[in-house]
Motif scaffolding. Structure first.
Motif, short mmCIF file in Angstrom:
data_model
loop_
_atom_site.label_atom_id
_atom_site.label_comp_id
_atom_site.label_asym_id
_atom_site.label_seq_id
_atom_site.Cartn_x
_atom_site.Cartn_y
_atom_site.Cartn_z
N GLN A 119 0.88 -1.17 0.00
CA GLN A 119 0.00 0.00 0.00
C GLN A 119 0.91 1.21 0.00
O GLN A 119 1.60 1.48 0.99
CB GLN A 119 -0.93 0.02 1.22
CG GLN A 119 -1.70 1.33 1.37
CD GLN A 119 -2.48 1.72 0.11
OE1 GLN A 119 -3.05 0.87 -0.58
NE2 GLN A 119 -2.49 3.01 -0.24
N GLU A 121 0.04 4.58 -1.36
CA GLU A 121 -0.54 5.91 -1.15
C GLU A 121 -0.76 6.12 0.36
O GLU A 121 -1.24 5.20 1.02
CB GLU A 121 -1.89 6.04 -1.87
CG GLU A 121 -2.42 7.46 -1.82
CD GLU A 121 -3.71 7.66 -2.64
OE1 GLU A 121 -4.21 6.69 -3.23
OE2 GLU A 121 -4.19 8.79 -2.66
N MET A 260 -7.64 1.20 4.30
CA MET A 260 -8.81 1.91 3.77
C MET A 260 -9.64 0.89 2.98
O MET A 260 -9.43 -0.30 3.08
CB MET A 260 -8.39 3.05 2.87
CG MET A 260 -7.58 4.11 3.56
SD MET A 260 -8.46 5.67 3.76
CE MET A 260 -8.63 6.23 2.10
N ALA A 262 -9.96 0.49 -0.53
CA ALA A 262 -9.33 -0.12 -1.69
C ALA A 262 -8.31 0.86 -2.25
O ALA A 262 -8.23 2.00 -1.81
CB ALA A 262 -10.39 -0.43 -2.74
N GLU A 264 -6.24 2.13 -6.00
CA GLU A 264 -6.34 2.12 -7.46
C GLU A 264 -5.02 1.91 -8.18
O GLU A 264 -4.87 2.36 -9.32
CB GLU A 264 -6.95 3.46 -7.91
CG GLU A 264 -6.02 4.69 -7.72
CD GLU A 264 -6.23 5.47 -6.43
OE1 GLU A 264 -6.75 4.87 -5.46
OE2 GLU A 264 -5.89 6.65 -6.39
N HIS A 297 -15.39 3.07 -8.35
CA HIS A 297 -14.51 4.17 -7.93
C HIS A 297 -13.05 3.87 -8.30
O HIS A 297 -12.39 4.70 -8.94
CB HIS A 297 -14.66 4.38 -6.43
CG HIS A 297 -13.81 5.46 -5.87
ND1 HIS A 297 -14.29 6.72 -5.58
CD2 HIS A 297 -12.50 5.49 -5.53
CE1 HIS A 297 -13.32 7.47 -5.11
NE2 HIS A 297 -12.20 6.74 -5.06
N GLU A 298 -12.57 2.71 -7.91
CA GLU A 298 -11.14 2.41 -8.16
C GLU A 298 -10.89 2.30 -9.66
O GLU A 298 -9.86 2.74 -10.16
CB GLU A 298 -10.71 1.12 -7.43
CG GLU A 298 -10.93 1.13 -5.93
CD GLU A 298 -10.42 2.37 -5.20
OE1 GLU A 298 -9.42 2.95 -5.63
OE2 GLU A 298 -11.05 2.77 -4.20
N HIS A 301 -10.59 5.69 -11.29
CA HIS A 301 -9.31 6.37 -11.03
C HIS A 301 -8.32 6.16 -12.18
O HIS A 301 -7.37 6.93 -12.30
CB HIS A 301 -8.66 5.82 -9.76
CG HIS A 301 -9.01 6.58 -8.51
ND1 HIS A 301 -8.98 7.95 -8.43
CD2 HIS A 301 -9.35 6.15 -7.26
CE1 HIS A 301 -9.30 8.33 -7.20
NE2 HIS A 301 -9.54 7.26 -6.47
N GLU A 320 -9.82 12.62 -5.86
CA GLU A 320 -10.80 11.91 -5.02
C GLU A 320 -12.19 12.52 -5.12
O GLU A 320 -13.18 11.79 -5.23
CB GLU A 320 -10.32 11.84 -3.57
CG GLU A 320 -9.06 11.01 -3.37
CD GLU A 320 -9.16 9.57 -3.86
OE1 GLU A 320 -10.27 9.11 -4.17
OE2 GLU A 320 -8.11 8.89 -3.96
N TYR A 381 -13.09 14.02 0.19
CA TYR A 381 -13.82 13.10 -0.68
C TYR A 381 -15.24 13.58 -0.96
O TYR A 381 -15.59 13.88 -2.10
CB TYR A 381 -13.87 11.71 -0.02
CG TYR A 381 -12.66 10.84 -0.25
CD1 TYR A 381 -11.39 11.22 0.21
CD2 TYR A 381 -12.75 9.63 -0.91
CE1 TYR A 381 -10.28 10.41 0.01
CE2 TYR A 381 -11.65 8.81 -1.11
CZ TYR A 381 -10.41 9.21 -0.65
OH TYR A 381 -9.32 8.40 -0.85
N GLN A 834 -2.17 4.72 11.42
CA GLN A 834 -3.26 5.26 10.57
C GLN A 834 -4.62 4.91 11.16
O GLN A 834 -5.53 5.74 11.21
CB GLN A 834 -3.18 4.66 9.17
CG GLN A 834 -2.17 5.34 8.29
CD GLN A 834 -2.21 4.79 6.86
OE1 GLN A 834 -3.22 4.27 6.40
NE2 GLN A 834 -1.10 4.90 6.17
N1 HT7 Z 1 -6.79 6.36 -3.24
C1 HT7 Z 1 -6.97 5.40 -2.22
C2 HT7 Z 1 -6.44 5.94 -0.92
C3 HT7 Z 1 -5.93 4.93 0.02
C4 HT7 Z 1 -5.17 5.24 1.15
C5 HT7 Z 1 -4.74 6.45 1.66
C6 HT7 Z 1 -4.01 6.44 2.84
C7 HT7 Z 1 -3.73 5.26 3.51
C8 HT7 Z 1 -4.18 4.05 2.96
C9 HT7 Z 1 -4.89 4.06 1.79
N2 HT7 Z 1 -5.46 3.05 1.08
C10 HT7 Z 1 -6.08 3.58 -0.01
C11 HT7 Z 1 -8.36 4.97 -2.04
C12 HT7 Z 1 -9.33 5.66 -2.91
O1 HT7 Z 1 -9.82 6.71 -2.58
O2 HT7 Z 1 -9.60 5.22 -3.98
#
Ligand code: HT7
Ligand code: ZN
Length: 883
Positions: A119, A121, A260, A262, A264, A297-298, A301, A320, A381, A834
């Motif tokens: 992960q 982002e 979170m 999901a 993208e 949504h994903e 993106h 977002e 968002y 987080q």
């Molecule tokens: N764009 C993705 C954001 C996301 C994220 C941010 C911070 C920590 C963990 C995370 N996992 C996913 C999700 C989305 O908005 O599509």
């Protein structure tokens, strides 16, 4: 901790052209080799190259093949700095060692149920290797993965698989190449034992795309709905926005441990299980709808976020807000538009409005942050999506499409800003939206006041509008914003009046187009105060204001109770019909709360009961609309409107109204339960879902009375249910009242579903959100239940998040709820900052309560802030809450 400011943005001194990664995945350690072609932003530049890095062990670093000596670079716990890199294009090679099996933060590379996944982002890539981990550094990537073949038969990364084979020692490898430039946050890797459901999609230009959803083999039957959702999303994006998928392969991977919903990542989306796996027996209609929305949504993106990305993290809403708007529209087109709009607006009110009015209030484009992870918020968002929606309201569907087309034409392959989006929208429509950019920089929910008057002699109807954006932390004074206010005028027979001309401050603003009558017009309200005058209005109308919720504001109109009942019964705008009922219910609840506080006997206004009855009996209305229209506003919404929030009074009043409605509408509710039973097999379509929604809502009313007949009825529905939607709703209905029946039903449900961890999460959530007195002890006990795991975010959100969302127990006057959360936050912070910071946010509005509660909550926040080794994530939220 260091605060980062938008105003300090500076383009990078160096760009990365290509990045070749190699992962040697092991049980004790993983070795990452990164080869980067670096080019200076300006030729001949002499600036240090600063790379981000976190929790990494540096093994070696080479420039143009030569290993650097100690004095040629500096490394600390967050950065690696080359003080004098070559001033021309050069090769950089860095080897690091990481320990994914010890990574419980679930960012960077980590293990979930034995499989490797990533992960990145927002800033997780720096936990994999030293890098310029910022979205405006876009590069082409390859990724070679080596791992044990038995333990990790599946090796995935972004783009196309270009080579694979066996290696010595029972290992194998795969080489992936992503032909598109991307920022590091979109990088992904997955390795493990996974099966896949495969399907395909032929794009509008005739290309065949292979679609795969990866999950442990036993869950594959539960991926059918996600696959349906993906194909529907691909088709919708072609039809509505002309956007075609750009690779020959699209993968979705399911992991149980994910912070979170999901992610993208380019062509390799990663999802938490709840948002992919569904069967009628184990998932509710709500789950099915969430899967459709999030898979969409994903996927969306790919264009809004990946092909065109953000220049810096302050621009997060650029991708977002726009992508939430797109997924909302997708779900609306596939389901029922009004019902979806009501759900989205409710979410905004319940979660975003309180944020906008609290210590964490920030504009959809924040000005500063300590930890970016804390700004993946309902403001960025959901309010961000409302801001995008306003462009569509102003320019219409075809104008909005023109703006989107221009945005892609100008910015494909770039990392851009919110101004770029605004410019594309305005330029494509040859228009300007004065004061519109304020939405990006001002926090707080605007309050729009409306005063109306009718002059029979001149047949004019006037709406005087004024706006005020309340002060928020760091922004004491606000400027007027551009607010589109969609308005219709309803005549005494309940019909919309044709609108011919509207004058604003004396000059003509809107007229009907091409001689066609207009029944809804959008007022462009952009000053602090403005008067809009409608001409040729033959009788005093009832204005239907802010139709479809055309702007994310709080509306304070002078509509009388009679006007609101009239709109509830006859507005052609279904959203506003629902809204009229909600305004009435909010007013009613607030006045009963005052009565309760003065220890007066509570009496329910019979007109309100009549209004609800007529909605319930109206067979021409959509059933899910009815279910929403007869549901009272949440406790939080009412507390939000009070000077000092009183959770006990609001809880008592809401329960009183619920029971009173149940008593007075017993026959209608019972008839609705009975007539909405069905023996048909489960289908995910609007009509069936609407039927179930209405039945379940009515059942909850009846069961709240705790009368033997209705307990029997709920038990019957529970036992005879053939799908989770109805079974879970019946369980929830039964569990409203403490006692043996409740305990037995909860135990029965657990015994039935203990092997389905997603169903067990629901079971945790149901108990956590329960309003039965003293529920904190039960929740505390559930923490040590064998099925609970503090390392799994989904379970934390269900049990701890669920508990904090139940005002009457979380805000218990003895402080037991606050103490519970304070202790848990510190435990969680050691595991996953987080998730801990999401939980600590529940304290943020402590000042809204009475002095006793304030002192108790503040003490917990102070205890948290002073704890040793606190993460930046929790520190930011807790300290801002105290400020
Ligand atoms: N764009 C993705 C954001 C996301 C994220 C941010 C911070 C920590 C963990 C995370 N996992 C996913 C999700 C989305 O908005 O599509
Ligand atoms: Zn997103």
């Amino acid at each position: 901790p260091k605060e980062i400011f938008l105003k300090d943005y500076k383009a990078p001194d160096y760009y990365f052209d290509t990045v070749d990664l190699q992962f040697q995945l092991g049980e004790e350690k993983t070795i990452v080799t990164s080869k980067i072609v670096v080019s200076p932003g300006v030729e001949g530049i002499s600036a240090p190259l600063v790379l981000h890095g976190h929790d990494l062990k540096l093994i070696s670093i080479k420039v143009n093949g030569t290993e650097l000596k100690g004095e040629e670079y500096k490394v600390n716990s967050r950065h690696l700095m080359l003080s004098t890199p070559p001033a021309v294009v050069f090769n950089l090679e860095i080897v690091t060692e990481i320990y994914p099996q010890l990574n419980t933060s679930l960012e960077g590379l980590y293990k979930s149920t034995g499989n490797f996944c990533t992960q990145c982002e927002a800033e997780g890539f720096r936990k994999i290797t030293y890098f310029q981990d910022r979205p405006d550094v876009m590069a082409k990537y390859t990724c070679r993965i080596e791992a044990d073949k038995t333990l990790y038969p599946v090796l995935l990364s972004n783009g196309n698989l270009i080579e694979q084979g066996d290696l010595e020692g029972g290992k194998h490898y795969a080489l992936w190449e992503d032909p598109f430039k991307k920022p590091s946050y979109l990088f992904a890797l997955v390795a493990g034992q996974l099966g896949c459901r495969e399907d395909s999609f032929v794009t509008c230009s005739g290309r065949n795309v292979t679609l795969r959803i990866w999950t442990p083999a036993q869950d594959l039957p539960k991926t059918a709905h996600a696959m349906y959702s993906l194909k529907a999303a691909m088709k919708w994006d072609e039809e509505v926005f002309g956007l075609e998928y750009d690779l020959d392969l699209f993968n979705i991977v399911v992991v149980p441990d994910f912070n979170m919903g999901a992610m993208e990542n380019k062509s390799l989306n990663i999802f938490q299980s709840r948002l992919v796996l569904a069967s009628p027996e184990t998932a509710t209609d709500g789950d099915y709808a969430a899967i459709l929305g999030v898979v969409g949504h994903e996927y969306f993106h790919n264009w809004t976020g990946n092909r065109v990305t953000c220049r810096d993290w302050f621009q997060l809403t650029l991708k977002e807000g726009l992508t939430v708007f797109r997924d909302q529209e997708f779900s609306s087109d596939l389901g029922c538009r009004t019902v979806k709009r009501i759900a989205d607006v409710s979410k905004l009110r319940i979660y975003q409005f309180p944020q906008d009015a609290g210590p964490m209030a920030h504009p959809i484009r924040p000005h500063s942050y300590i930890k970016m992870d804390n700004f993946y918020t309902v403001t960025v968002y959901e309010k961000g999506a409302e801001v995008v929606r306003m462009y569509k309201t102003m320019f219409g569907a075809s104008g909005f499409r023109k703006g989107m087309d221009l945005y892609f034409k100008r910015h494909d392959g770039q990392a851009v800003t919110c101004e770029d989006f605004y410019a594309a929208m305005c330029d494509a429509n040859n228009a300007q939206l004065p004061n519109f950019l304020q939405w990006y920089s001002q926090a707080g929910t605007p309050i729009v006041k409306v005063a109306s008057s009718y002059d029979p002699s001149s047949q004019t109807f006037s709406l005087k509008l004024s706006q005020e954006v309340p002060p928020t932390p760091g922004q004491p004074v606000k400027e007027p914003m551009f607010i589109p206010v969609a308005v219709g005028l309803v005549d005494s027979t309940g019909k919309d009046m044709p609108l011919t001309s509207v004058y604003s401050d004396g000059s003509l603003q809107t007229v009907s187009t091409d001689g066609q009558p207009v029944f809804t017009t959008v007022l462009q309200f952009k000053k602090k105060e403005e008067e809009f005058m409608f001409k040729n209005i033959p009788e005093r109308p009832v204005p239907s204001l802010l139709r479809g919720y055309s702007a994310p504001v709080r509306l304070d109109s002078d509509l009388s109770e009679g006007d609101l009942f009239f709109l509830l019964a006859s507005d052609s705008d279904e959203f506003n019909r629902w809204e009229a009922g909600q305004v009435l219910a909010r007013k009613l609840m607030l006045s009963l709360v005052a009565d309760f506080q003065q220890q007066k006997t509570l009496v329910l206004n019979p007109k309100f009961v009549d209004g609800i009855r007529s909605i319930l009996r109206n067979t021409s209305l959509d059933k899910e609309f009815i279910a929403k229209a007869i549901t009272l506003p949440g406790q939080g919404e009412i507390m939000d409107m009070m000077e000092v929030a009183d959770p006990d009074a609001v809880h008592a009043v809401r329960n009183f109204i619920k029971k009173e409605l149940a008593v007075q509408l017993k026959d209608d509710l019972l008839a609705a339960v009975k007539s909405n039973r069905s023996s048909e097999a489960y289908t995910f379509n609007h009509d069936s879902m609407a039927r179930r929604a209405l039945k379940n809502t009515c059942l909850a009313y009846l069961a709240s009375l705790n009368e033997p007949d209705f307990v029997e009825l709920a038990l019957h529905e529970y036992k005879s249910a053939t799908n989770m939607t109805e079974q879970f709703a019946a369980l929830a209905a039964l569990s409203q009242n403490p006692g043996q029946v409740r305990d037995d039903a909860l135990l029965d449900f657990y015994n039935k579903w203990q092997h389905e961890y997603l169903v067990v999460s629901k079971w945790f959530a149901l108990q956590a959100t329960s309003e039965i007195p003293g529920n904190v002890a039960n929740v505390q006990k559930l923490l040590s239940h064998p099925a609970f795991d503090l390392r799994n975010p989904n379970k934390v959100y269900s049990l701890i998040g669920g508990f904090c969302g139940s005002p009457v127990n979380f805000h218990a006057k003895d402080g037991s709820g606050y103490k519970f959360l304070g202790e848990i936050v510190l435990q969680l912070d050691k595991i996953n900052p987080q998730v801990a910071s999401r939980m600590v946010s529940a304290f943020s509005r402590w000042r809204r309560y009475d002095k006793t509660r304030q002192a108790l909550a503040k003490a917990q926040l102070e205890m948290i802030v002073s704890a040793n080794g606190l993460s930046e994530n929790v520190f930011e939220i807790a300290s801002k809450s105290l400020a």
